[in-house]
Design a protein around this motif. Structure first.
Motif, PDB file in Angstrom:
ATOM      1  N   HIS A 173       4.484 -19.962  -7.480  1.00 11.81           N
ATOM      2  CA  HIS A 173       3.734 -21.193  -7.718  1.00 11.81           C
ATOM      3  C   HIS A 173       2.346 -20.819  -8.204  1.00 11.81           C
ATOM      4  N   ASP A 174       2.108 -20.907  -9.504  1.00  9.70           N
ATOM      5  CA  ASP A 174       0.796 -20.591 -10.090  1.00  9.70           C
ATOM      6  C   ASP A 174       0.249 -19.256  -9.600  1.00  9.70           C
ATOM      7  N   GLY A 175       1.113 -18.245  -9.522  1.00  2.18           N
ATOM      8  CA  GLY A 175       0.695 -16.906  -9.127  1.00  2.18           C
ATOM      9  C   GLY A 175       0.909 -16.585  -7.659  1.00  2.18           C
ATOM     10  N   LEU A 176       1.222 -17.577  -6.831  1.00  3.59           N
ATOM     11  CA  LEU A 176       1.502 -17.330  -5.416  1.00  3.59           C
ATOM     12  C   LEU A 176       3.006 -17.180  -5.220  1.00  3.59           C
ATOM     13  N   ARG A 177       3.402 -16.024  -4.692  1.00  4.41           N
ATOM     14  CA  ARG A 177       4.813 -15.796  -4.372  1.00  4.41           C
ATOM     15  C   ARG A 177       5.073 -16.269  -2.941  1.00  4.41           C
ATOM     16  N   VAL A 178       6.148 -17.043  -2.766  1.00  5.20           N
ATOM     17  CA  VAL A 178       6.538 -17.550  -1.457  1.00  5.20           C
ATOM     18  C   VAL A 178       7.911 -16.989  -1.124  1.00  5.20           C
ATOM     19  N   PHE A 179       8.020 -16.369   0.064  1.00  5.94           N
ATOM     20  CA  PHE A 179       9.261 -15.753   0.524  1.00  5.94           C
ATOM     21  C   PHE A 179       9.850 -16.609   1.644  1.00  5.94           C
TER      22      PHE A 179
END
Length: 120
Positions: free
Chosen positions: A70-76
């Motif tokens: 999301h706009d450069g944020l990786r969510v695991f």
């Protein structure tokens, strides 16, 4: 599932612009590289309603994680948590009375009075 396959999957959770900005700022303050590291969002046993959310930064995802960017944020998100939080939105609220991340989850059927735990 490989990381490539997980990355190509549909969005597991949405993340608001405010949450992205705050998480990236915190991630970088921890000295972590956002291109490799990310925010782990998970569900754990606990709270008066039975389940609660957890979040932490991690250097790399697990092999079976769902990974969204999301706009450069990786969510695991791990497979066990996925069934509880799929379709949720992660937001960040900054205000006079409270500040922090909040999960808006359409799968919740009830929450405890303080809003810290939930049941699906």
């Amino acid at each position: 599932m490989s990381s490539d396959a997980a990355s190509a999957s549909a969005t597991v959770v949405e993340v608001t612009d405010d949450a992205v900005d705050e998480a990236l700022s915190l991630l970088e303050a921890e000295g972590m590289d956002p291109s490799e590291s990310g925010l782990r969002l998970f569900v754990q046993q606990g709270g008066c309603a039975g389940l609660s959310y957890g979040m932490r930064f991690e250097g790399t995802p697990d092999e079976d994680d769902q990974i969204t960017v999301h706009d450069g944020l990786r969510v695991f998100v791990d497979p066990a948590s996925l069934e509880y939080i799929e379709g949720s939105t992660l937001d960040f609220e900054a205000g006079l009375q409270a500040e922090g991340f909040h999960v808006e989850n359409p799968n919740v059927v009830s929450e405890c009075g303080c809003g810290e735990s939930f049941r699906t």
